[in-house]
Design an enzyme around this catalytic site. Structure first.
Site, PDB file in Angstrom:
ATOM      1  N   ASN A   9       0.867  -1.182   0.000  1.00  0.00           N
ATOM      2  CA  ASN A   9       0.000   0.000   0.000  1.00  0.00           C
ATOM      3  C   ASN A   9       0.903   1.231   0.000  1.00  0.00           C
ATOM      4  O   ASN A   9       1.510   1.544   1.016  1.00  0.00           O
ATOM      5  CB  ASN A   9      -0.884  -0.040   1.260  1.00  0.00           C
ATOM      6  CG  ASN A   9      -1.727   1.216   1.413  1.00  0.00           C
ATOM      7  OD1 ASN A   9      -1.805   2.040   0.502  1.00  0.00           O
ATOM      8  ND2 ASN A   9      -2.367   1.344   2.570  1.00  0.00           N
ATOM      9  N   LYS A  11       0.004   4.233  -0.216  1.00  0.00           N
ATOM     10  CA  LYS A  11      -0.655   5.394   0.414  1.00  0.00           C
ATOM     11  C   LYS A  11      -0.452   6.626  -0.485  1.00  0.00           C
ATOM     12  O   LYS A  11      -0.437   6.491  -1.699  1.00  0.00           O
ATOM     13  CB  LYS A  11      -0.135   5.591   1.834  1.00  0.00           C
ATOM     14  CG  LYS A  11      -0.245   4.297   2.659  1.00  0.00           C
ATOM     15  CD  LYS A  11       0.050   4.467   4.111  1.00  0.00           C
ATOM     16  CE  LYS A  11      -0.098   3.122   4.816  1.00  0.00           C
ATOM     17  NZ  LYS A  11       0.100   3.208   6.265  1.00  0.00           N
ATOM     18  N   HIS A  93      -9.345   1.203   5.228  1.00  0.00           N
ATOM     19  CA  HIS A  93      -8.065   1.383   5.923  1.00  0.00           C
ATOM     20  C   HIS A  93      -8.295   2.349   7.094  1.00  0.00           C
ATOM     21  O   HIS A  93      -9.075   3.296   6.979  1.00  0.00           O
ATOM     22  CB  HIS A  93      -7.021   1.932   4.956  1.00  0.00           C
ATOM     23  CG  HIS A  93      -5.631   1.878   5.515  1.00  0.00           C
ATOM     24  ND1 HIS A  93      -5.192   2.768   6.470  1.00  0.00           N
ATOM     25  CD2 HIS A  93      -4.607   1.022   5.291  1.00  0.00           C
ATOM     26  CE1 HIS A  93      -3.937   2.450   6.798  1.00  0.00           C
ATOM     27  NE2 HIS A  93      -3.563   1.399   6.097  1.00  0.00           N
ATOM     28  N   GLU A  95      -6.634   4.728   8.108  1.00  0.00           N
ATOM     29  CA  GLU A  95      -6.377   6.133   7.755  1.00  0.00           C
ATOM     30  C   GLU A  95      -7.591   6.748   7.079  1.00  0.00           C
ATOM     31  O   GLU A  95      -7.888   7.930   7.262  1.00  0.00           O
ATOM     32  CB  GLU A  95      -5.119   6.225   6.873  1.00  0.00           C
ATOM     33  CG  GLU A  95      -3.872   5.979   7.705  1.00  0.00           C
ATOM     34  CD  GLU A  95      -2.700   5.372   6.954  1.00  0.00           C
ATOM     35  OE1 GLU A  95      -2.710   5.360   5.714  1.00  0.00           O
ATOM     36  OE2 GLU A  95      -1.769   4.892   7.639  1.00  0.00           O
ATOM     37  N   GLU A 163      -4.948  -4.910  10.696  1.00  0.00           N
ATOM     38  CA  GLU A 163      -3.942  -3.874  10.871  1.00  0.00           C
ATOM     39  C   GLU A 163      -4.191  -3.134  12.185  1.00  0.00           C
ATOM     40  O   GLU A 163      -5.010  -2.195  12.224  1.00  0.00           O
ATOM     41  CB  GLU A 163      -4.000  -2.864   9.713  1.00  0.00           C
ATOM     42  CG  GLU A 163      -3.694  -3.461   8.360  1.00  0.00           C
ATOM     43  CD  GLU A 163      -3.143  -2.413   7.386  1.00  0.00           C
ATOM     44  OE1 GLU A 163      -2.192  -2.735   6.685  1.00  0.00           O
ATOM     45  OE2 GLU A 163      -3.661  -1.280   7.362  1.00  0.00           O
ATOM     46  N   GLY A 169       3.097   2.137  10.798  1.00  0.00           N
ATOM     47  CA  GLY A 169       4.115   3.178  10.654  1.00  0.00           C
ATOM     48  C   GLY A 169       4.849   3.519  11.934  1.00  0.00           C
ATOM     49  O   GLY A 169       5.524   4.543  12.012  1.00  0.00           O
ATOM     50  N   SER A 209       3.900  -2.263  10.240  1.00  0.00           N
ATOM     51  CA  SER A 209       5.353  -2.338  10.471  1.00  0.00           C
ATOM     52  C   SER A 209       5.968  -3.669  10.058  1.00  0.00           C
ATOM     53  O   SER A 209       6.905  -4.153  10.696  1.00  0.00           O
ATOM     54  CB  SER A 209       5.684  -2.011  11.937  1.00  0.00           C
ATOM     55  OG  SER A 209       5.305  -0.679  12.235  1.00  0.00           O
TER      56      SER A 209
HETATM   57  P1  13P Z   1       3.353   0.260   7.550  1.00  0.00           P
HETATM   58  O1  13P Z   1       3.828  -1.020   6.924  1.00  0.00           O
HETATM   59  O2  13P Z   1       4.077   1.466   7.036  1.00  0.00           O
HETATM   60  O3  13P Z   1       3.326   0.168   9.045  1.00  0.00           O
HETATM   61  O4  13P Z   1       1.830   0.488   7.081  1.00  0.00           O
HETATM   62  C1  13P Z   1       0.938  -0.569   7.183  1.00  0.00           C
HETATM   63  C2  13P Z   1      -0.302  -0.193   6.468  1.00  0.00           C
HETATM   64  O5  13P Z   1      -1.030   0.694   6.883  1.00  0.00           O
HETATM   65  C3  13P Z   1      -0.599  -0.907   5.212  1.00  0.00           C
HETATM   66  O6  13P Z   1      -1.893  -0.644   4.778  1.00  0.00           O
END
Ligand code: 13P
Length: 249
Positions: A9, A11, A93, A95, A163, A169, A209
């Site tokens: 992803n 983003k 997601h 976010e 997640e 992150g 992560s």
């Molecule tokens: P990270 O791998 O950067 O922690 O992000 C995970 C994520 O949100 C994938 O959709």
């Protein structure tokens, strides 16, 4: 039985220059025993699809609207993602749940639209740190699954990604026992709702992560069928390490 999946992803990262990472990735994996998916920003989707045509890599979107078309400035429909070359779309997601106030019913409607269009829906669920500390994780995950996953789901059109919000992150990862507990729980919930055949065929991803250094341990956990990777999917070298770990799992 379930083909493993390494999904990236990107983003809101990447302009045209980032397509070179896709080329490197496809050259590094001329043959793959797992599915490889990259979800770039919508602006890159069509070019990304062209650049991976004929390779082991497929591309997907990061969100879609619940309607096919219409007066929704700035939005993108599932049909448009398909037309641009997507095979899949990430939905719900955390976010988006936060930045765009998306609730379970919104995610469910979007997933219906995605499935109707012929896309695989990668539905994300996950608890906050506060919810985990209050020992509410399984209740939260169960509620999000009931609310976000549509009735028409099958092993072909649904993928669920666990997640934990606090692991995204941050470099923090749940223990392997914690990941296993949630994935076993998700498997049981799917089997109860959709029957054993469908429930066992839906792929369950872990996200938060994931890096080349921790991927092998995570992939050894029962009911983890792959990963949804953010930061470490942006560089071909890092994502390759994760793909290799999944291929050896
Ligand atoms: P990270 O791998 O950067 O922690 O992000 C995970 C994520 O949100 C994938 O959709």
């Amino acid at each position: 039985m379930r083909r493993k999946l390494a999904a990236g992803n990107w983003k809101m990262n990447g302009t045209g220059a980032a397509l070179s990472e896709l080329e490197t990735l496809s050259q590094s994996h001329p043959q793959a025993s797992v599915d490889i998916l990259i979800c770039p920003p919508a602006t890159l989707l069509s070019r990304a699809a062209d650049s991976v045509a004929g390779t082991e890599i497929s591309v997907g979107g990061q969100d879609c609207h619940l309607e096919h078309s219409g007066a929704h400035t700035g939005d993108i429909s599932a049909d448009m993602l398909l037309d641009a070359g997507a095979t899949s779309v990430i939905l719900g997601h955390s976010e988006r749940r936060v930045d765009h106030s998306e609730h379970d019913e919104d995610v469910r409607a979007k997933a219906r639209a995605a499935m109707d269009a012929g896309l695989k829906a990668i539905i994300c669920v996950g608890e906050s740190l506060e919810q985990r500390e209050a020992a509410n994780t399984l209740d939260i995950i169960g509620g999000q699954m009931s609310g976000s996953i549509p009735d028409q789901s099958t092993g072909e059109n649904l993928i669920v990604a666990y997640e934990p919000i606090w692991a995204i992150g941050t470099g923090k990862v749940p223990t392997l026992e914690e990941i296993g507990e949630v994935h076993d729980f998700m498997r049981t919930r799917l089997e109860r709702r959709f029957g054993e055949g469908v429930g066992r065929s839906v792929r369950l991803l872990y996200g938060g992560s994931v890096k080349p250094s921790n991927a092998a341990d995570i992939f050894a956990v029962s009911n983890v069928d792959g990963a949804l990777v953010g930061g470490a999917s942006l560089k071909a070298a890092d994502f390759s390490g994760i793909i290799q770990a999944l291929e050896s799992a």
